[in-house]
Design a protein around this motif. Structure first.
Motif, PDB file in Angstrom:
ATOM      1  N   GLY A   1      15.566  76.981  39.421  1.00 55.50           N
ATOM      2  CA  GLY A   1      16.467  75.962  40.395  1.00 55.50           C
ATOM      3  C   GLY A   1      15.851  75.426  41.610  1.00 55.50           C
ATOM      4  N   TRP A   2      16.060  74.006  41.827  1.00 55.21           N
ATOM      5  CA  TRP A   2      15.100  73.133  42.569  1.00 55.21           C
ATOM      6  C   TRP A   2      15.741  72.468  44.053  1.00 55.21           C
ATOM      7  N   LEU A   3      15.409  72.573  45.252  1.00 58.35           N
ATOM      8  CA  LEU A   3      15.862  71.594  46.104  1.00 58.35           C
ATOM      9  C   LEU A   3      14.782  70.352  46.513  1.00 58.35           C
ATOM     10  N   TYR A   4      15.469  69.317  46.452  1.00 60.64           N
ATOM     11  CA  TYR A   4      14.435  68.054  46.924  1.00 60.64           C
ATOM     12  C   TYR A   4      14.607  67.848  48.492  1.00 60.64           C
ATOM     13  N   VAL A   5      15.707  67.669  48.665  1.00 60.67           N
ATOM     14  CA  VAL A   5      16.057  67.732  50.242  1.00 60.67           C
ATOM     15  C   VAL A   5      16.426  69.114  50.633  1.00 60.67           C
ATOM     16  N   ASN A   6      15.887  69.853  51.902  1.00 60.21           N
ATOM     17  CA  ASN A   6      16.291  71.105  52.327  1.00 60.21           C
ATOM     18  C   ASN A   6      16.973  71.212  53.820  1.00 60.21           C
ATOM     19  N   PRO A   7      18.380  71.096  53.555  1.00 56.45           N
ATOM     20  CA  PRO A   7      18.940  70.775  54.825  1.00 56.45           C
ATOM     21  C   PRO A   7      18.959  72.018  55.505  1.00 56.45           C
ATOM     22  N   LEU A   8      19.401  71.957  56.653  1.00 62.13           N
ATOM     23  CA  LEU A   8      19.454  72.967  57.627  1.00 62.13           C
ATOM     24  C   LEU A   8      20.907  73.503  58.051  1.00 62.13           C
ATOM     25  N   GLN A   9      21.774  72.780  57.337  1.00 63.78           N
ATOM     26  CA  GLN A   9      23.372  73.028  57.335  1.00 63.78           C
ATOM     27  C   GLN A   9      24.086  72.398  56.328  1.00 63.78           C
TER      28      GLN A   9
ATOM     29  N   LEU B   1       9.792  84.150  59.746  1.00 61.75           N
ATOM     30  CA  LEU B   1      10.926  83.817  58.868  1.00 61.75           C
ATOM     31  C   LEU B   1      12.082  83.031  59.848  1.00 61.75           C
ATOM     32  N   VAL B   2      12.649  82.094  59.302  1.00 58.01           N
ATOM     33  CA  VAL B   2      13.920  81.588  59.765  1.00 58.01           C
ATOM     34  C   VAL B   2      14.872  81.885  59.115  1.00 58.01           C
ATOM     35  N   TYR B   3      15.865  82.357  59.766  1.00 61.63           N
ATOM     36  CA  TYR B   3      17.163  82.765  59.008  1.00 61.63           C
ATOM     37  C   TYR B   3      18.336  81.889  59.131  1.00 61.63           C
ATOM     38  N   CYS B   4      19.286  82.227  58.205  1.00 61.14           N
ATOM     39  CA  CYS B   4      20.484  81.317  57.983  1.00 61.14           C
ATOM     40  C   CYS B   4      21.608  82.040  57.641  1.00 61.14           C
ATOM     41  N   VAL B   5      22.807  81.664  58.000  1.00 61.93           N
ATOM     42  CA  VAL B   5      24.035  82.232  57.465  1.00 61.93           C
ATOM     43  C   VAL B   5      24.672  81.540  56.418  1.00 61.93           C
TER      44      VAL B   5
ATOM     45  N   TYR C   1      15.803  81.912  55.485  1.00 62.83           N
ATOM     46  CA  TYR C   1      16.471  80.424  54.750  1.00 62.83           C
ATOM     47  C   TYR C   1      15.750  80.437  53.508  1.00 62.83           C
ATOM     48  N   TYR C   2      14.397  81.011  53.387  1.00 63.22           N
ATOM     49  CA  TYR C   2      13.968  80.724  51.905  1.00 63.22           C
ATOM     50  C   TYR C   2      14.850  81.071  50.700  1.00 63.22           C
ATOM     51  N   ALA C   3      15.851  82.244  51.158  1.00 58.79           N
ATOM     52  CA  ALA C   3      16.456  82.650  50.130  1.00 58.79           C
ATOM     53  C   ALA C   3      17.837  82.043  49.955  1.00 58.79           C
ATOM     54  N   TRP C   4      18.204  81.181  50.700  1.00 62.21           N
ATOM     55  CA  TRP C   4      19.636  80.402  50.925  1.00 62.21           C
ATOM     56  C   TRP C   4      19.762  79.767  49.198  1.00 62.21           C
ATOM     57  N   ALA C   5      21.091  79.623  49.171  1.00 59.63           N
ATOM     58  CA  ALA C   5      21.362  78.883  47.654  1.00 59.63           C
ATOM     59  C   ALA C   5      20.931  79.556  46.599  1.00 59.63           C
ATOM     60  N   ASN C   6      20.967  80.868  46.566  1.00 56.99           N
ATOM     61  CA  ASN C   6      20.682  81.705  45.386  1.00 56.99           C
ATOM     62  C   ASN C   6      21.677  82.277  44.956  1.00 56.99           C
ATOM     63  N   ARG C   7      22.957  82.074  45.588  1.00 53.83           N
ATOM     64  CA  ARG C   7      24.200  82.856  45.164  1.00 53.83           C
ATOM     65  C   ARG C   7      25.121  81.722  45.027  1.00 53.83           C
ATOM     66  N   GLU C   8      26.488  82.039  45.083  1.00 45.10           N
ATOM     67  CA  GLU C   8      27.337  80.996  44.863  1.00 45.10           C
ATOM     68  C   GLU C   8      27.484  80.053  45.926  1.00 45.10           C
ATOM     69  N   PRO C   9      27.718  78.645  45.466  1.00 45.85           N
ATOM     70  CA  PRO C   9      27.366  77.689  46.580  1.00 45.85           C
ATOM     71  C   PRO C   9      28.601  77.950  47.514  1.00 45.85           C
TER      72      PRO C   9
ATOM     73  N   SER D   1      28.732  76.868  52.230  1.00 46.82           N
ATOM     74  CA  SER D   1      28.607  76.344  53.470  1.00 46.82           C
ATOM     75  C   SER D   1      27.271  77.277  54.048  1.00 46.82           C
ATOM     76  N   MET D   2      26.623  76.780  54.855  1.00 48.26           N
ATOM     77  CA  MET D   2      25.310  77.148  55.332  1.00 48.26           C
ATOM     78  C   MET D   2      24.804  76.764  56.603  1.00 48.26           C
ATOM     79  N   ARG D   3      24.240  77.693  57.547  1.00 47.92           N
ATOM     80  CA  ARG D   3      24.035  76.979  58.775  1.00 47.92           C
ATOM     81  C   ARG D   3      22.532  77.799  59.306  1.00 47.92           C
ATOM     82  N   VAL D   4      21.658  77.040  59.621  1.00 48.64           N
ATOM     83  CA  VAL D   4      20.522  77.689  60.421  1.00 48.64           C
ATOM     84  C   VAL D   4      20.706  77.816  61.943  1.00 48.64           C
ATOM     85  N   TRP D   5      21.259  76.777  62.425  1.00 50.48           N
ATOM     86  CA  TRP D   5      21.636  76.703  63.914  1.00 50.48           C
ATOM     87  C   TRP D   5      23.205  77.233  64.095  1.00 50.48           C
TER      88      TRP D   5
END
Lengths: 667, 667
Positions: free
Chosen positions: B389-397, B563-567, B648-656, B658-662
């Protein structure tokens, strides 16, 4: 005191001349004259500079040339590659028509001749069966109605109809309305249940135009066709034959997608506004027009729900609408960027159109609250003070060192655009502005906006008031009853949503009135000559956004009355604006500056400049700093700075530089 | 302890095999083996799932079909409408080549056969004079080199050359390099001073490829041609024949403009990175390659200046680059949006390419600091943990209620893209990753990145070290000298820019070393078997941005080590993330979760949920509130919430969701 107008039974000469079956709560004023003050000054520039420059600009851009090609009166290649160039001409004709409807239009005779000439050209370009699109007739012969997603034929037809209605209503001339009807009849013969095409246009506009044509002509078929176009949205009629065919960053065709084209979900099921903002707003104006004429509860509920969702979650402080440059569309809820705000001037014009229809449909004052905010802070910034410089996108921030990439989407003013939809849209709104001020019903007269002038409204036995005010610079609004009628009736004054303190007087006596749904209602047997004064406190305000508006966290904006303010680099020599903070503890002051920007009230606030200048980040080559408690890079130090804020509508009228509506605070 | 490798005089088998005239401060490792730990796991997925799926995906998308059309081996319409589809094939071939260069590649024999088959197809598609572009040969015959702005012929040639060099260097096979040389020779015969065309490509890439071809073949002409292409930028050769012809929101052709195409200003005069991010970064990698080979001070100064400006003002916390969706380009300085971050995965790959060249050119550690950050937080998020599974744009939120519009620019993972540049870019970088870890010079060996494996480097008498580490989960890095040489030499360990506390040991004894320009340098006469331990403290950090990064004002990000983290919403049931605050006063804790997301360390922090839910704004229908002191809408109340942050590198590997880095803070 103004001269008392004579009784009138005239039909309204502006947009929205409702027929007898309209279910709207309120009706437009029968007469609307805006005679002085703030808007008169802006309208004078529109009449004396804005509208008169139209024909030359439309000639230079090729729009008139293309119509001559369609008319067989010229012989050269089609100019430009946009299928909707005709619409600029129609919108300009509409603007000129509303202006001609005013008795003392400067240069009125010349403008009447000029418009007659161009109306003649439009008529000559029309095909015998009523079809009219210079793009398809000249550049894409034989492809009529084959590309509803991008062809813009019905969109252009809509603007032709609006122009025809305006010209007939305002000047009494029949020619352009006749051209418009011929095209409308052709479309009605072609589209609809059991007709040749079951479809709608990728760019809404014809919906509202057809309802106005129904109002002007009394013909039911136009209303039925408008309702058909509204009903058929969201059923995949505009589906992309090659879904997902737009490459990231390498568009090789117009933007598409069902959301963009307002075809993802039927209006009655939609939960929030989405897609291309102008398309969405024109469509909702048309749907509201249909609801006004049909009284359909489900459609009424849908437009009320969508308006509230838009206002609550997708509207910039200025009233501007739109969040994305790439598809000119709305973002997610609370996605309201500043420097990348995509507040297209046309979206602001369309928002006024829609909200005004909502105000009339429902009688609620909040719709006119948004009209006020939008007129001052989202429509007006789109044109320079001298009437010759335009903004397509109206950003809420321009960064220090902003790099101007040119094109229509620049943050610098431009003499005209390749996609020149915005300038004539501003022209037609300013030309018809007096009609957005007052309404009437059997109960009496409602003042939605405050401007000096005279308005007549109110059912079968209309009443009239005159208004004197220096609004928005001063808060005192004096309303004089110019014509009354037997018995009690209600004078309703909108108490602006932003207003916390006000005084209300009849004659010299303070009175109280119930603030009901945003209205101050004074019901009595009014005598001609009686005066009501509404005095709105105009203290400068510091405004914060809902915490979910991430883009402006930790910032305040300055407002005063209906005006949103901004700071411009030109008023702050010695540095940029990106390291400036505002001190919210120190109350802002106002300064009347009659010689600045055509005469404005400036707000002065205390602030700090951090003095980062053009230096790199404080930490060296990396602009992020970490600590255990996250306190690392909190701003500190700096030098005191007096911040001078000017009304946002007047920005970008001096030397180019940075600009901010939202300012970070020192706390 | 690893087995001691035998002495080697092998040439480096990865990217950047410098020749004798290279002026770089450092040289790539002669041998590079990455044997375990974090990156070995990611590279295993790349080798076992990522690369093997290539041929089927390239078949399904039409890329191989198009090459067969060019070879005359098929008979059907061209698939797709992008002129650069061949490049996906070349990038995949390059990835496969680097992978084949590893002795124990899983499925190596099958992959060798598969690549040989596709190399044969590429060769068959080539025209007799060396030209090769399936798009122009099949879909635009006769238009060769007529659209340098958008044709991508030299860009595709560049990737062909890179693939040819990689295949020859890693596997020893001559075929693909021969194809590449024929095309390079044709280009050299066609472009340049006094040749048929004075021009360059709208998409840089051939510059760095030609320098590598020069290194692989020793031919000066390829370096000269690379320098020519670098020098001719910024002189208007790519000027749009119809300037300003792109309508706002209605693109009817590819994006253009001199900035976009890297043709606005000559590299040596540029002050900051600008335009299309991938184009800018590929160009600067090529310019740096030219500087490495020519030693030109002015070009070296330019790339150093541009790198610092980019890092300081235009780099997202993740290392991601790009600010605008509409042109995939950089924004102004400090314009670093979150949900609309345009961190194209390809830009991250290109950034690693450029920074690694800068590290070798200058010897400065900061370039490898950015490489580390970018690898973990900008490249790796581009591919899912399972490699499919790929991301082209990698948003921070990603906002609560995010509306997925599909297409390449979606914030949801996708199996492949229409513009499929990113997936094979990730594949080739992961396949060559061991070569970005260590370098050498006459002084000794430098470790830029920390991963378990063995590296040999260091001038004419190279030395070798092995590394054992659980980095980035644990901070202990054990380096064993595997091969030494007579006399003193320096083992240099990069002290990561993010690191505040560390211990350094030789054997069991703590030692101090001067931290010089980001390097811990240990100079002594090393004996084989001696061990150095660098122990980096890995306390979670809360990070704030420079005050000029408006998009994240009032927010912190969580980081730990590199590593940068996200929720993610999935870890926070019962609500969304847009009304969540983090309490920076409460120190975050770490939790080792071997069963989560392939095994990660999670950071747990205290927070508050305001509980706004899906309600409208607190003030009713309007999301802005005013008071005299601007304190109106400050968030308050809410319920305590434990915030769980994942890498953050592991985001979007579970159910879709919302997500936030900041994250906004409670203070």
């Amino acid at each position: 005191m103004s001269a008392r107008p004579s009784p009138t039974t005239a039909q309204p000469s502006g947009p929205l001349r409702f027929g007898p079956r309209s279910t709207a709560a309120l009706r437009p004023a029968a007469e609307a004259r805006l005679t002085g003050g703030f808007w008169a000054q802006r309208r004078r520039v529109n009449a004396e500079v804005g509208i008169p420059q139209g024909p030359a600009l439309l000639e230079a851009a090729g729009n008139l040339h293309n119509l001559r090609l369609a008319a067989g009166a010229a012989d050269a290649p089609y100019r430009g590659d946009l299928p909707f160039m005709d619409s600029d001409v129609y919108k300009w004709l509409e603007a000129a028509a509303w202006q001609l409807g005013e008795s003392r239009t400067p240069g009125g005779a010349g403008l009447a001749e000029e418009t007659a000439r161009i109306i003649g050209l439009v008529g000559a370009a029309q095909q015998p069966d009523g079809y009219l699109s210079s793009w398809f007739q000249v550049a894409r012969p034989g492809e009529r109605f084959t590309d509803l997603r991008w062809g813009h034929e019905l969109y252009c037809a809509g603007h032709l109809i609006q122009a025809g209605v305006a010209d007939h209503r305002a000047t009494g001339r029949p020619e352009l309305l006749a051209v418009a009807r011929r095209f409308a009849d052709h479309i009605d013969d072609t589209f609809g249940p059991g007709r040749q095409i079951d479809g709608c246009c990728g760019h809404p506009e014809i919906e509202t135009a057809l309802v106005e044509l129904h109002r002007e002509t009394g013909e039911q078929r136009y209303l039925d066709l408008a309702r058909y176009f509204v009903d058929r949205r969201g059923h995949g009629l505009l589906a992309d034959p090659d879904p997902g065919s737009r490459p990231a960053g390498a568009p090789d065709g117009p933007p598409t997608g069902p959301g963009y084209c307002q075809d993802r979900v039927p209006i009655r099921q939609a939960r929030n506004v989405e897609g291309h903002a102008v398309r969405q707003l024109y469509l909702l104006a048309g749907a509201t027009d249909v609801a006004i004429e049909t009284g359909e509860p489900e459609l009424t509920a849908a437009v009320e729900r969508l308006w509230t969702a838009m206002a609550a979650t997708k509207t910039h402080l200025t009233g501007g609408l739109g969040a994305h440059h790439d598809k000119e569309d709305f973002g997610d809820a609370y996605e309201l960027p500043t420097e990348r705000a995509y507040c297209e001037t046309c979206a602001a014009v369309a928002s006024v159109h829609w909200s005004w229809r909502m105000a009339l449909l429902t009688g609620h004052a909040r719709y006119s609250d948004l009209v006020e905010r939008t007129l001052y802070n989202a429509v007006l910034p789109g044109v320079s003070l001298d009437g010759t410089g335009w903004l397509y996108v109206n950003p809420l921030q321009v960064r220090d060192g902003y790099q101007d990439h040119g094109g229509d989407q620049t943050s610098r003013r431009t003499a005209w655009f390749r996609c020149a939809c915005c300038p004539p849209n501003v022209m037609r709104l300013l030309a018809s502005l007096p009609h957005y001020v007052a309404s009437g019903d059997d109960q009496g007269l409602q003042l939605h906006q405050y401007a000096s002038g005279t308005w007549t409204a109110g059912g079968t036995d209309p009443v009239a008031v005159s208004v004197e005010t220096q609004y928005p610079w001063q808060g005192r609004i004096a309303v004089t009853v110019e014509r009354s009628r037997p018995g009690e009736w209600t004078l309703s004054l909108r108490l602006p949503q932003w207003c916390e303190q006000y005084g209300l007087y009849v004659g010299d006596r303070p009175v109280t009135a119930p603030a009901e749904d945003g209205w101050l209602r004074l019901r009595r047997a009014w005598e001609p000559g009686e005066t009501v004064v509404l005095d709105l406190a105009l203290e400068p305000r510091l405004t914060r956004a809902d915490p979910r508006v991430d883009a402006v966290r930790g910032c305040v904006a300055i407002e005063r009355g209906p005006l949103v303010y901004c700071v411009e680099q030109v008023d702050h020599p010695g540095g940029g604006l990106d390291d400036v903070l505002l001190d919210p503890k120190s109350p802002p002051a106002v300064k009347h500056c009659p010689d600045l920007l055509g005469g404005v009230v400036v707000v002065v606030a205390s602030g700090t400049r951090l003095g980062l200048g053009s230096a790199g980040p404080q930490g060296g080559w990396w602009p992020y700093r970490s600590t255990a408690d996250g306190s690392g890079a909190a701003p500190g130090g700096g030098t005191p700075l007096e911040l001078t804020a000017v009304p946002y509508y007047a920005w970008a009228n001096r030397e180019p530089g940075s600009m901010r509506v939202w300012l970070p605070t020192t706390d």
